[in-house]
Design an enzyme around this catalytic site. Structure first.
Site, PDB file in Angstrom:
ATOM      1  N   ASP A 159       0.840  -1.199   0.000  1.00 43.94           N
ATOM      2  CA  ASP A 159       0.000   0.000   0.000  1.00 43.94           C
ATOM      3  C   ASP A 159       0.877   1.251   0.000  1.00 43.94           C
ATOM      4  O   ASP A 159       1.978   1.240  -0.545  1.00 43.94           O
ATOM      5  CB  ASP A 159      -0.908  -0.045   1.239  1.00 43.94           C
ATOM      6  N   HIS A 191      -3.743   5.814   3.811  1.00 45.02           N
ATOM      7  CA  HIS A 191      -4.506   4.669   3.298  1.00 45.02           C
ATOM      8  C   HIS A 191      -3.922   3.344   3.762  1.00 45.02           C
ATOM      9  O   HIS A 191      -4.648   2.439   4.187  1.00 45.02           O
ATOM     10  CB  HIS A 191      -4.523   4.745   1.769  1.00 45.02           C
ATOM     11  N   SER A 346     -11.390  -0.597  -0.916  1.00 42.10           N
ATOM     12  CA  SER A 346     -10.126  -0.682  -0.171  1.00 42.10           C
ATOM     13  C   SER A 346     -10.355  -1.087   1.268  1.00 42.10           C
ATOM     14  O   SER A 346      -9.505  -1.725   1.893  1.00 42.10           O
ATOM     15  CB  SER A 346      -9.403   0.669  -0.184  1.00 42.10           C
TER      16      SER A 346
END
Length: 400
Positions: A159, A191, A346
């Site tokens: 990520d 994220h 996600s």
């Protein structure tokens, strides 16, 4: 250039590479000019790949010397994943023609951009995903889970990086590798920390005792290259092999982009090596069949639901989706000891990764069998799941 062994990136599905398809047919704003992913035939050995790369490097140098060709960079990285071989590089048209005509090359694709599949909605709102996946019926916040909680399982978060010092990881997170040039070993986006804590955070996560490894393959804006994702995958497989944890590892890809066959093959071979791979369906409200990594084989692809068990409006759908999981308004850890709420497939993917890790720890299920077991255990139905899409919702089998 002779017969081109090239993938036409607009094709929805390919069982075999059509040697007559032209590289010039590929059109997408995500394509990186002059940058390619070269996949070798299955019969090519590791040593033969090395020899081929030496040959390509020589061709590239000759092109610069003889033709005054622009130095586009040449060979970048070779990939060796569970017996699958490929490489990336930037080449001029003459060098590319020679690569395409080589009898050891299966096909060539453009390298392309890929992006995270989540977006921030607000801060400090209440979470609901933990309670939802541990109950067959909606409406409870209590999270009920097996006490093993992913103990002995390692979660690789590929990520934007992970804030490994965030207290929600309780000292279980370590830095693995950063394959993004020009970035620091941290998570400036948030994220990666959010998805990792959703899977394995002490407070916000499902597999609360799993080990966490930060693998930075996306930049600080949440974008990246498939060539870097593939490099990260190769590192994860090698790291798991060195640590003797193949069969006890989970890898999450909360990203989405146009279908790239080379990337799909790399992901599939990482899974075949002994890693459970959870992936995001994407946030375009369209069929995910033409998306990567959603369309890869041997992965567990997650679409996203709301707190009401509806398909989230943004969520992709389609036959490649294996399960729905909570993905709208999910609270989790963010960098610098903060928390935040994000929405997207996600967020759904690490729910599957976290429950998968818990299942592997509690029942000793092999990574290759986890997705099928999760489908078997699933609750539902998800409302308005989309055409040709499962209505099954992730459930951890708590008995509640």
């Amino acid at each position: 250039m002779g017969l081109f062994k090239v993938i036409f990136t607009a094709v929805a599905a390919l069982s075999a590479v059509d040697a007559a398809e032209l590289l010039s047919s590929a059109k997408s704003k995500d394509i990186i000019p002059n940058s390619y992913l070269v996949v070798m035939k299955d019969s090519v050995s590791s040593a033969e790949l090395d020899s081929h790369v030496s040959w390509v490097t020589g061709l590239h140098r000759e092109g610069i010397a003889k033709r005054g060709a622009e130095n586009l960079g040449g060979f970048k990285h070779s990939y060796k994943i569970n017996g699958w071989h490929a490489y990336s590089g930037s080449f001029d048209s003459e060098t590319l023609a020679s690569i395409l005509d080589n009898d050891k090359v299966d096909f060539v694709e453009h390298d392309r951009h890929v992006y995270i599949s989540g977006f921030v909605t607000q801060k400090d709102a209440p979470s609901w995903g933990l309670g939802r996946v541990s109950h067959r019926m909606n409406g409870t916040r209590d999270y009920v889970y097996d006490e093993s909680a992913g103990s002995g399982i390692t979660f690789y978060g590929v990520d934007t990086g992970i804030d490994i010092h965030h207290p929600d990881f309780g000292g279980r997170a370590v830095w693995g590798i950063n394959v993004v040039n020009g970035t620091k070993d941290n998570d400036r986006h948030g994220h990666g920390t959010h998805t990792a804590a959703t899977a394995a955070g002490t407070k916000y996560g499902l597999a609360k005792k799993a080990n966490v490894v930060a693998v930075k393959a996306l930049n600080d804006y949440g974008a990246g290259l498939w060539s870097n994702i593939m490099k990260a995958l190769e590192w994860c497989v090698n790291d798991a092999r060195e640590k003797k944890i193949l069969g006890k590892a989970v890898l999450n890809l909360s990203i989405s982009g146009g279908k790239v066959v080379a990337a799909n093959q790399a992901i599939t071979n990482a899974a075949k090596a002994g890693i459970f791979v959870s992936v995001a369906a994407g946030n375009d409200n369209q069929d995910a069949t033409n998306k990567s990594p959603a369309s890869a084989e041997n992965v567990c692809c997650a679409a996203a639901t709301t707190i009401r068990d509806d398909k989230a409006k943004f969520s992709n759908y389609g036959s490649v989706v294996k399960l729905y999981a909570p993905g709208q308004g999910i609270t989790s850890a963010t960098p610098n000891n903060q928390t935040g709420v994000m929405s997207g497939t996600s967020m759904a993917a690490p729910h599957i990764g976290g429950v998968g890790a818990t299942l592997m720890a509690s029942k000793g299920i092999a990574p290759s069998a986890v997705c099928a077991e999760l489908i078997k255990m699933a609750s539902g139905p998800v409302l308005n799941p989309g055409a040709n899409t499962t209505n099954k919702l992730l459930y951890n089998g708590s008995g509640k």
